[in-house]
Design a protein around this motif. Structure first.
Motif, PDB file in Angstrom:
ATOM      1  N   GLY A 152       0.776  -1.235   0.000  1.00  0.00           N
ATOM      2  CA  GLY A 152       0.000   0.000   0.000  1.00  0.00           C
ATOM      3  C   GLY A 152       0.806   1.282   0.000  1.00  0.00           C
ATOM      4  N   GLY A 153       1.984   1.249   0.588  1.00  0.00           N
ATOM      5  CA  GLY A 153       2.810   2.449   0.615  1.00  0.00           C
ATOM      6  C   GLY A 153       3.181   2.946  -0.765  1.00  0.00           C
ATOM      7  N   THR A 154       3.078   2.070  -1.773  1.00  0.00           N
ATOM      8  CA  THR A 154       3.400   2.453  -3.145  1.00  0.00           C
ATOM      9  C   THR A 154       2.521   3.596  -3.622  1.00  0.00           C
ATOM     10  OG1 THR A 154       3.935   0.125  -3.527  1.00  0.00           O
ATOM     11  CG2 THR A 154       3.772   1.551  -5.456  1.00  0.00           C
ATOM     12  N   VAL A 155       1.249   3.572  -3.253  1.00  0.00           N
ATOM     13  CA  VAL A 155       0.328   4.633  -3.662  1.00  0.00           C
ATOM     14  C   VAL A 155       0.779   5.977  -3.101  1.00  0.00           C
ATOM     15  CG1 VAL A 155      -2.059   5.451  -3.571  1.00  0.00           C
ATOM     16  CG2 VAL A 155      -1.586   2.992  -3.757  1.00  0.00           C
ATOM     17  N   LEU A 156       1.145   5.990  -1.824  1.00  0.00           N
ATOM     18  CA  LEU A 156       1.579   7.227  -1.192  1.00  0.00           C
ATOM     19  C   LEU A 156       2.903   7.702  -1.781  1.00  0.00           C
ATOM     20  CD1 LEU A 156       0.744   6.321   2.525  1.00  0.00           C
ATOM     21  CD2 LEU A 156      -0.789   6.956   0.644  1.00  0.00           C
ATOM     22  N   LEU A 157       3.795   6.751  -2.071  1.00  0.00           N
ATOM     23  CA  LEU A 157       5.077   7.086  -2.683  1.00  0.00           C
ATOM     24  C   LEU A 157       4.872   7.761  -4.031  1.00  0.00           C
ATOM     25  CD1 LEU A 157       8.219   6.729  -2.741  1.00  0.00           C
ATOM     26  CD2 LEU A 157       7.809   4.538  -3.878  1.00  0.00           C
ATOM     27  N   GLU A 158       4.015   7.189  -4.870  1.00  0.00           N
ATOM     28  CA  GLU A 158       3.815   7.748  -6.197  1.00  0.00           C
ATOM     29  C   GLU A 158       3.186   9.132  -6.144  1.00  0.00           C
ATOM     30  OE1 GLU A 158       3.450   3.424  -8.488  1.00  0.00           O
ATOM     31  OE2 GLU A 158       1.679   4.736  -8.375  1.00  0.00           O
ATOM     32  N   ASP A 172      17.895  14.541  -7.995  1.00  0.00           N
ATOM     33  CA  ASP A 172      18.434  14.264  -6.662  1.00  0.00           C
ATOM     34  C   ASP A 172      17.370  14.476  -5.591  1.00  0.00           C
ATOM     35  OD1 ASP A 172      20.952  13.603  -7.601  1.00  0.00           O
ATOM     36  OD2 ASP A 172      21.789  15.612  -7.288  1.00  0.00           O
ATOM     37  N   THR A 173      16.610  15.554  -5.714  1.00  0.00           N
ATOM     38  CA  THR A 173      15.568  15.849  -4.737  1.00  0.00           C
ATOM     39  C   THR A 173      14.461  14.808  -4.787  1.00  0.00           C
ATOM     40  OG1 THR A 173      16.024  18.223  -4.871  1.00  0.00           O
ATOM     41  CG2 THR A 173      13.882  17.561  -3.964  1.00  0.00           C
ATOM     42  N   CYS A 174      14.034  14.441  -5.983  1.00  0.00           N
ATOM     43  CA  CYS A 174      12.977  13.439  -6.106  1.00  0.00           C
ATOM     44  C   CYS A 174      13.413  12.109  -5.505  1.00  0.00           C
ATOM     45  CB  CYS A 174      12.591  13.251  -7.565  1.00  0.00           C
ATOM     46  SG  CYS A 174      11.701  14.658  -8.275  1.00  0.00           S
ATOM     47  N   GLU A 175      14.640  11.729  -5.733  1.00  0.00           N
ATOM     48  CA  GLU A 175      15.146  10.479  -5.151  1.00  0.00           C
ATOM     49  C   GLU A 175      15.195  10.581  -3.628  1.00  0.00           C
ATOM     50  OE1 GLU A 175      18.968   7.421  -5.435  1.00  0.00           O
ATOM     51  OE2 GLU A 175      19.103   9.426  -6.331  1.00  0.00           O
ATOM     52  N   ALA A 180      12.823   9.035   1.608  1.00  0.00           N
ATOM     53  CA  ALA A 180      12.238   9.463   2.880  1.00  0.00           C
ATOM     54  C   ALA A 180      10.890   8.786   3.100  1.00  0.00           C
ATOM     55  CB  ALA A 180      12.090  10.986   2.902  1.00  0.00           C
ATOM     56  N   VAL A 181      10.085   8.677   2.048  1.00  0.00           N
ATOM     57  CA  VAL A 181       8.792   7.995   2.171  1.00  0.00           C
ATOM     58  C   VAL A 181       9.003   6.521   2.503  1.00  0.00           C
ATOM     59  CG1 VAL A 181       6.705   7.279   0.942  1.00  0.00           C
ATOM     60  CG2 VAL A 181       7.594   9.602   0.647  1.00  0.00           C
ATOM     61  N   VAL A 182       9.901   5.864   1.773  1.00  0.00           N
ATOM     62  CA  VAL A 182      10.156   4.443   2.011  1.00  0.00           C
ATOM     63  C   VAL A 182      10.578   4.199   3.451  1.00  0.00           C
ATOM     64  CG1 VAL A 182      11.677   2.521   1.401  1.00  0.00           C
ATOM     65  CG2 VAL A 182      10.680   3.941  -0.405  1.00  0.00           C
ATOM     66  N   ALA A 183      11.360   5.098   4.008  1.00  0.00           N
ATOM     67  CA  ALA A 183      11.852   4.928   5.374  1.00  0.00           C
ATOM     68  C   ALA A 183      10.769   5.093   6.428  1.00  0.00           C
ATOM     69  CB  ALA A 183      12.976   5.937   5.640  1.00  0.00           C
ATOM     70  N   GLU A 184       9.694   5.811   6.084  1.00  0.00           N
ATOM     71  CA  GLU A 184       8.711   6.189   7.097  1.00  0.00           C
ATOM     72  C   GLU A 184       7.337   5.544   6.899  1.00  0.00           C
ATOM     73  OE1 GLU A 184       9.465   7.905   9.709  1.00  0.00           O
ATOM     74  OE2 GLU A 184      11.469   8.557   9.115  1.00  0.00           O
ATOM     75  N   VAL A 185       7.201   4.597   5.978  1.00  0.00           N
ATOM     76  CA  VAL A 185       5.884   4.021   5.688  1.00  0.00           C
ATOM     77  C   VAL A 185       5.883   2.524   5.987  1.00  0.00           C
ATOM     78  CG1 VAL A 185       6.349   3.540   3.234  1.00  0.00           C
ATOM     79  CG2 VAL A 185       4.002   3.986   3.992  1.00  0.00           C
ATOM     80  N   ASP A 314       6.607  18.165   7.453  1.00  0.00           N
ATOM     81  CA  ASP A 314       5.999  19.301   6.758  1.00  0.00           C
ATOM     82  C   ASP A 314       6.192  19.181   5.246  1.00  0.00           C
ATOM     83  OD1 ASP A 314       5.168  20.378   9.152  1.00  0.00           O
ATOM     84  OD2 ASP A 314       6.836  21.790   9.317  1.00  0.00           O
ATOM     85  N   GLU A 315       7.366  18.706   4.828  1.00  0.00           N
ATOM     86  CA  GLU A 315       7.634  18.563   3.397  1.00  0.00           C
ATOM     87  C   GLU A 315       6.711  17.528   2.770  1.00  0.00           C
ATOM     88  OE1 GLU A 315      11.516  18.043   0.561  1.00  0.00           O
ATOM     89  OE2 GLU A 315      11.341  16.643   2.250  1.00  0.00           O
ATOM     90  N   LEU A 316       6.546  16.384   3.433  1.00  0.00           N
ATOM     91  CA  LEU A 316       5.685  15.350   2.877  1.00  0.00           C
ATOM     92  C   LEU A 316       4.228  15.787   2.857  1.00  0.00           C
ATOM     93  CD1 LEU A 316       7.208  12.061   4.362  1.00  0.00           C
ATOM     94  CD2 LEU A 316       7.791  13.280   2.248  1.00  0.00           C
ATOM     95  N   LEU A 317       3.800  16.527   3.872  1.00  0.00           N
ATOM     96  CA  LEU A 317       2.438  17.069   3.893  1.00  0.00           C
ATOM     97  C   LEU A 317       2.201  18.006   2.709  1.00  0.00           C
ATOM     98  CD1 LEU A 317       1.814  17.847   7.676  1.00  0.00           C
ATOM     99  CD2 LEU A 317       0.338  16.463   6.219  1.00  0.00           C
ATOM    100  N   GLU A 318       3.178  18.847   2.445  1.00  0.00           N
ATOM    101  CA  GLU A 318       3.037  19.796   1.341  1.00  0.00           C
ATOM    102  C   GLU A 318       2.897  19.057   0.009  1.00  0.00           C
ATOM    103  OE1 GLU A 318       5.540  23.422  -0.832  1.00  0.00           O
ATOM    104  OE2 GLU A 318       6.220  22.621   1.096  1.00  0.00           O
TER     105      GLU A 318
END
Length: 333
Positions: A152-158, A172-175, A180-185, A314-318
């Motif tokens: 399920g985390g794949t949806v949030l990652l995309e 570089d930023t996108c990677e 960061a998402v992979v580490a926290e989901v 905050d970054e992921l929320l944005e």
């Protein structure tokens, strides 16, 4: 087997034809090798995002192609990885000069085939990076994978990385955001029934009327245990506790809670489960800042539910709140 299909061997092609007809304003479909591409791709100067996997998990991945998410999706046969030539063709089609990021669920076939495609693209002079997601806490190794499965985390990652790329972020930023998402989901699912793959014609596993599979994978592969059926409170607790313990999540964390139908679960039951999860998180002092409820990564007609928690910054929320316009997910447009 009762399914709304013509023939098992053409089900993916026929479905893609319908997807293209329904959403011609958002995407275009290439038949051979099969690719779902953003209608305006390639977008010059933008990092291109490419993902994919076996069909049968709709709307993942083709339903998430469009502004704010993926530039391309590569649909394999049902529950079968896309081939390297599919992925390579998609990378070539959507590369706009700023590099390509591959988002790959951790299944052995997917990882190997995307890796081969990345090597082919690199030989063409394209800067390609790969991020593998492995958010399933249920099992370490399973039928389709070495290590944890990508679910399920794949949806949030995309969605989140798609927003970063749409904003003009460099490769570089996108990677970095993807990692960061992979580490926290973290995710975990369960099932009351098994899926039936069209060319097989019978359920992948047999579950008794009073049984459930806890920790099942998105291909119907076994999970942690087959147990007697319990009520919704027990089901949600049994999924949420391992997720919370794994990261671990703690009091004061802000999270996104994603309650997902595995394909055959009605919204009546899905919202019921979501409400229980919200109450359990609140009791632990964990604040649900964002929510997603619905059938977004499915397993054909499997009746079941999965929960995904993403610890938010905050970054992921944005990036989560940023506009998105795809066949299956859209807001802010």
């Amino acid at each position: 087997m009762k399914k709304i299909i013509n023939r098992p061997d053409t089900v993916v092609v026929d479905s893609l034809r319908g997807l293209a007809a329904a959403h011609a304003d958002l995407l275009r479909v290439i038949a051979d090798p099969a690719q779902v591409l953003r209608a305006d791709a390639p977008v010059r100067g933008k990092v291109a995002l490419v993902s994919g996997g076996g069909s049968g998990h709709e709307p993942l991945h083709g339903g998430f192609v469009g502004p704010g998410m993926l530039d391309a999706a590569c649909p394999g046969a049902v529950f079968t990885s896309p081939t390297p030539d599919q992925v390579h063709a998609a990378v070539t089609a959507v590369h706009g000069g700023a590099g390509v990021l591959l988002l790959v669920k951790n299944y052995t076939g997917d990882v190997l085939n995307f890796e081969t495609a990345a090597e082919l693209a690199a030989a063409d002079g394209i800067d390609v990076r790969t991020v593998v997601i492995d958010d399933d806490v249920a099992v370490r190794d399973s039928t389709f994978t070495a290590g944890r499965r990508g679910v399920g985390g794949t949806v949030l990652l995309e969605k989140i990385v798609g927003a970063a790329a749409e904003s003009g972020a460099d490769l570089d930023t996108c990677e970095r955001v993807a990692r960061a998402v992979v580490a926290e989901v973290r995710s975990m699912g369960m099932a009351l029934t098994a899926p039936t793959v069209p060319h097989v014609g019978s359920p992948s596993v047999e579950l008794g009327a009073d049984e459930m599979e806890v920790g099942i994978g998105i291909h119907g592969e076994p999970g942690r245990a087959r147990t007697p059926l319990v009520g919704a409170e027990g089901i949600v607790t049994g999924l949420l506790d391992p997720i919370l313990e794994d990261l671990p999540f703690a009091e004061g964390d802000d999270v996104l809670l994603f309650t997902n139908s595995m394909g055959g679960t009605p919204l009546l039951e899905l919202y019921l489960a979501h409400g229980i999860a919200e109450d359990l998180l609140a009791a632990r002092g964990i604040e649900v800042r964002r929510r997603l409820v619905g059938p977004y990564i499915t397993s054909l007609e499997m009746q079941g539910v999965s929960l995904t928690l993403l610890r938010m910054t905050d970054e992921l929320l944005e990036y989560w709140d940023a506009p998105v316009r795809t066949a299956a997910l859209r807001w802010g447009c």
